[in-house]
Design an enzyme around this catalytic site. Structure first.
Site, PDB file in Angstrom:
ATOM      1  N   THR A  87      -9.253 -28.490 -24.862  1.00 59.72           N
ATOM      2  CA  THR A  87      -7.954 -28.951 -24.350  1.00 59.72           C
ATOM      3  C   THR A  87      -8.147 -29.447 -22.922  1.00 59.72           C
ATOM      4  O   THR A  87      -9.238 -29.358 -22.355  1.00 59.72           O
ATOM      5  CB  THR A  87      -6.912 -27.810 -24.315  1.00 59.72           C
ATOM      6  OG1 THR A  87      -7.286 -26.908 -23.277  1.00 59.72           O
ATOM      7  CG2 THR A  87      -6.805 -27.083 -25.645  1.00 59.72           C
TER       8      THR A  87
ATOM      9  N   ASN B 245       3.462 -20.165 -24.753  1.00 56.29           N
ATOM     10  CA  ASN B 245       2.080 -20.629 -24.651  1.00 56.29           C
ATOM     11  C   ASN B 245       1.754 -21.357 -23.348  1.00 56.29           C
ATOM     12  O   ASN B 245       0.597 -21.438 -22.966  1.00 56.29           O
ATOM     13  CB  ASN B 245       1.834 -21.546 -25.860  1.00 56.29           C
ATOM     14  CG  ASN B 245       0.609 -22.393 -25.723  1.00 56.29           C
ATOM     15  OD1 ASN B 245      -0.498 -21.900 -25.911  1.00 56.29           O
ATOM     16  ND2 ASN B 245       0.786 -23.673 -25.386  1.00 56.29           N
TER      17      ASN B 245
ATOM     18  N   TYR C 164      -6.071 -15.910 -12.829  1.00 54.56           N
ATOM     19  CA  TYR C 164      -5.892 -16.222 -14.254  1.00 54.56           C
ATOM     20  C   TYR C 164      -6.069 -14.960 -15.103  1.00 54.56           C
ATOM     21  O   TYR C 164      -5.247 -14.654 -15.976  1.00 54.56           O
ATOM     22  CB  TYR C 164      -6.912 -17.291 -14.653  1.00 54.56           C
ATOM     23  CG  TYR C 164      -6.747 -17.809 -16.062  1.00 54.56           C
ATOM     24  CD1 TYR C 164      -5.776 -18.763 -16.367  1.00 54.56           C
ATOM     25  CD2 TYR C 164      -7.574 -17.371 -17.088  1.00 54.56           C
ATOM     26  CE1 TYR C 164      -5.636 -19.250 -17.661  1.00 54.56           C
ATOM     27  CE2 TYR C 164      -7.443 -17.855 -18.376  1.00 54.56           C
ATOM     28  CZ  TYR C 164      -6.475 -18.799 -18.654  1.00 54.56           C
ATOM     29  OH  TYR C 164      -6.342 -19.280 -19.941  1.00 54.56           O
TER      30      TYR C 164
ATOM     31  N   LYS D 185      -3.347 -13.020 -17.488  1.00 50.56           N
ATOM     32  CA  LYS D 185      -3.531 -12.873 -18.938  1.00 50.56           C
ATOM     33  C   LYS D 185      -3.618 -11.405 -19.351  1.00 50.56           C
ATOM     34  O   LYS D 185      -3.162 -11.035 -20.430  1.00 50.56           O
ATOM     35  CB  LYS D 185      -4.768 -13.659 -19.396  1.00 50.56           C
ATOM     36  CG  LYS D 185      -4.622 -15.175 -19.207  1.00 50.56           C
ATOM     37  CD  LYS D 185      -3.437 -15.746 -19.999  1.00 50.56           C
ATOM     38  CE  LYS D 185      -3.383 -17.258 -19.947  1.00 50.56           C
ATOM     39  NZ  LYS D 185      -2.268 -17.812 -20.738  1.00 50.56           N
TER      40      LYS D 185
ATOM     41  N   ASP E 145       8.211 -28.345 -22.669  1.00 49.17           N
ATOM     42  CA  ASP E 145       7.124 -28.557 -21.693  1.00 49.17           C
ATOM     43  C   ASP E 145       7.720 -29.158 -20.410  1.00 49.17           C
ATOM     44  O   ASP E 145       8.797 -29.739 -20.449  1.00 49.17           O
ATOM     45  CB  ASP E 145       6.071 -29.506 -22.274  1.00 49.17           C
ATOM     46  CG  ASP E 145       4.677 -29.288 -21.696  1.00 49.17           C
ATOM     47  OD1 ASP E 145       3.794 -28.786 -22.416  1.00 49.17           O
ATOM     48  OD2 ASP E 145       4.470 -29.610 -20.499  1.00 49.17           O
TER      49      ASP E 145
HETATM   50  P1  NAD Z   1      -3.172 -27.713 -21.814  1.00 51.52           P
HETATM   51  O1  NAD Z   1      -3.282 -28.012 -20.368  1.00 51.52           O
HETATM   52  O2  NAD Z   1      -3.542 -28.759 -22.793  1.00 51.52           O
HETATM   53  O3  NAD Z   1      -1.690 -27.227 -22.167  1.00 51.52           O
HETATM   54  C1  NAD Z   1      -0.878 -26.508 -21.277  1.00 51.52           C
HETATM   55  C2  NAD Z   1       0.517 -27.075 -21.342  1.00 51.52           C
HETATM   56  O4  NAD Z   1       1.396 -26.269 -20.559  1.00 51.52           O
HETATM   57  C3  NAD Z   1       0.623 -28.514 -20.792  1.00 51.52           C
HETATM   58  O5  NAD Z   1       1.269 -29.355 -21.727  1.00 51.52           O
HETATM   59  C4  NAD Z   1       1.434 -28.351 -19.525  1.00 51.52           C
HETATM   60  O6  NAD Z   1       2.232 -29.485 -19.209  1.00 51.52           O
HETATM   61  C5  NAD Z   1       2.268 -27.137 -19.861  1.00 51.52           C
HETATM   62  N1  NAD Z   1       2.818 -26.485 -18.678  1.00 51.52           N
HETATM   63  C6  NAD Z   1       2.186 -26.231 -17.506  1.00 51.52           C
HETATM   64  N2  NAD Z   1       3.038 -25.656 -16.643  1.00 51.52           N
HETATM   65  C7  NAD Z   1       4.231 -25.536 -17.274  1.00 51.52           C
HETATM   66  C8  NAD Z   1       5.497 -25.024 -16.896  1.00 51.52           C
HETATM   67  N3  NAD Z   1       5.718 -24.527 -15.667  1.00 51.52           N
HETATM   68  N4  NAD Z   1       6.505 -25.046 -17.804  1.00 51.52           N
HETATM   69  C9  NAD Z   1       6.310 -25.568 -19.038  1.00 51.52           C
HETATM   70  N5  NAD Z   1       5.129 -26.080 -19.448  1.00 51.52           N
HETATM   71  C10 NAD Z   1       4.103 -26.060 -18.573  1.00 51.52           C
HETATM   72  O7  NAD Z   1      -4.065 -26.421 -22.029  1.00 51.52           O
HETATM   73  P2  NAD Z   1      -4.194 -25.410 -23.277  1.00 51.52           P
HETATM   74  O8  NAD Z   1      -5.583 -24.986 -23.279  1.00 51.52           O
HETATM   75  O9  NAD Z   1      -3.587 -25.962 -24.494  1.00 51.52           O
HETATM   76  O10 NAD Z   1      -3.321 -24.184 -22.732  1.00 51.52           O
HETATM   77  C11 NAD Z   1      -2.369 -23.500 -23.529  1.00 51.52           C
HETATM   78  C12 NAD Z   1      -2.492 -22.016 -23.277  1.00 51.52           C
HETATM   79  O11 NAD Z   1      -3.758 -21.552 -23.771  1.00 51.52           O
HETATM   80  C13 NAD Z   1      -2.448 -21.609 -21.801  1.00 51.52           C
HETATM   81  O12 NAD Z   1      -1.633 -20.457 -21.664  1.00 51.52           O
HETATM   82  C14 NAD Z   1      -3.895 -21.268 -21.496  1.00 51.52           C
HETATM   83  O13 NAD Z   1      -4.012 -20.353 -20.442  1.00 51.52           O
HETATM   84  C15 NAD Z   1      -4.337 -20.693 -22.814  1.00 51.52           C
HETATM   85  N6  NAD Z   1      -5.785 -20.641 -23.026  1.00 51.52           N
HETATM   86  C16 NAD Z   1      -6.519 -21.780 -23.122  1.00 51.52           C
HETATM   87  C17 NAD Z   1      -7.899 -21.682 -23.332  1.00 51.52           C
HETATM   88  C18 NAD Z   1      -8.763 -22.912 -23.437  1.00 51.52           C
HETATM   89  O14 NAD Z   1      -9.983 -22.775 -23.454  1.00 51.52           O
HETATM   90  N7  NAD Z   1      -8.208 -24.100 -23.568  1.00 51.52           N
HETATM   91  C19 NAD Z   1      -8.519 -20.426 -23.446  1.00 51.52           C
HETATM   92  C20 NAD Z   1      -7.726 -19.296 -23.340  1.00 51.52           C
HETATM   93  C21 NAD Z   1      -6.353 -19.400 -23.149  1.00 51.52           C
END
Ligand code: NAD
Length: 256
Positions: free
Chosen positions: A191, A90, A156, A160, A37
């Site tokens: 999250t 992720n 976004y 995706k 991360d």
């Molecule tokens: P989150 O913000 O809790 O986690 C995202 C993580 O990615 C964070 O720890 C952040 O520090 C890290 N990050 C950001 N930029 C980065 C970089 N350049 N290099 C390395 N790490 C980096 O959010 P989440 O919901 O757990 O997101 C995880 C994945 O799930 C994402 O790809 C998001 O698009 C996807 N997603 C989330 C949801 C939702 O509802 N939470 C829905 C669909 C998809």
């Protein structure tokens, strides 16, 4: 449980949310986990949570939008644990809700660099190691917004949809080379991404109606652990004939 003893997994975006839950789940099933991360404090916290539960994990600071940084991450996994069996690509961000004409160029570039180029960079660094081993399973995190359009999320949603296309294409390229490549498409999950949309509250106490994606047949948010279960399944032998698939984990959203 899938029995991942002796396997090595890399999880990006593992300092929080879905990535943290995935790292914890893969470790609980016996894998050594590289927690990757940009957020070092959160990443170290994930490592501590895994260690407290009796698992083995190492933190690597990575910016997935930078290929060199991603290559270092894969080197650390192989140097530390001797193999790379699973990767959960992720890490991702959301830059807010804006109509397409209101998205600024730097907003577009930053999001695409992390959400789409970041997955490509991970694949580019991970695949040669897995091919040489003759085995590997990769899970990319897409989104419901990668399957359908969502107003206000042009950058976004484009990123995706890109992840879904990349997943299919790379799965075809590696279908006979021992590496399976799939994706999950999470629905609204508790999250920081969701709480960011709701003004920054604690994600575990999110009221469901704050979600911009609240049209979920099951009528609730997902817990990050529900995404982790799908990731573990796609990495496991139970999914040995599944590649190129994007699995909606969305409370029925994609069926609506
Ligand atoms: P989150 O913000 O809790 O986690 C995202 C993580 O990615 C964070 O720890 C952040 O520090 C890290 N990050 C950001 N930029 C980065 C970089 N350049 N290099 C390395 N790490 C980096 O959010 P989440 O919901 O757990 O997101 C995880 C994945 O799930 C994402 O790809 C998001 O698009 C996807 N997603 C989330 C949801 C939702 O509802 N939470 C829905 C669909 C998809």
């Amino acid at each position: 449980m899938n029995g991942f003893d002796g396997k090595t997994a890399v999880v990006t975006g593992a300092a929080s949310g879905i990535g943290r839950a995935s790292a914890q789940r893969l470790a609980a099933e016996g894998a050594n986990v590289v927690v990757a991360d940009v957020d070092a404090d959160g990443g170290e916290e994930t490592v501590d949570l895994i260690a407290d539960a009796g698992g083995d994990a190492t933190f690597v600071e990575v910016d997935v939008s930078n290929l060199e940084s991603v290559e270092r991450m894969v080197d650390v996994a192989v140097d530390t644990y001797g193999s790379l069996d699973f990767a959960h690509n992720n890490a991702g961000i959301l830059t807010g809700f804006d109509e397409v004409t209101d998205i600024e160029e730097d907003q577009w570039d930053r999001l695409l660099d992390i959400n789409l180029k970041g997955v490509w960079a991970c694949l580019k660094a991970e695949l040669p190691v897995m091919e040489e081993q003759g085995s590997g399973a990769i899970v990319n995190t897409a989104s419901e917004a990668g399957l359908v359009g969502m107003g206000g999320l042009a950058n976004y949603s484009a990123s995706k949809h890109g992840v879904v296309g990349l997943t299919k294409t790379v799965a075809l390229e590696y279908a006979t080379r021992g590496v399976r490549v799939n994706a999950i498409a999470p629905g609204p999950t508790k999250t920081n991404i969701q709480s960011g949309m709701a003004g920054g509250s604690d994600p575990s106490t999110l009221p469901f109606d704050t979600s911009a994606m609240a049209d979920v047949p099951m009528d609730r948010h997902a817990d990050p652990e529900e995404m982790a279960g799908a990731v573990a399944f796609l990495c496991s032998e139970a999914a040995s004939y599944i590649t190129g698939h994007t699995l909606p984990v969305d409370g029925g959203q994609a069926a609506d």
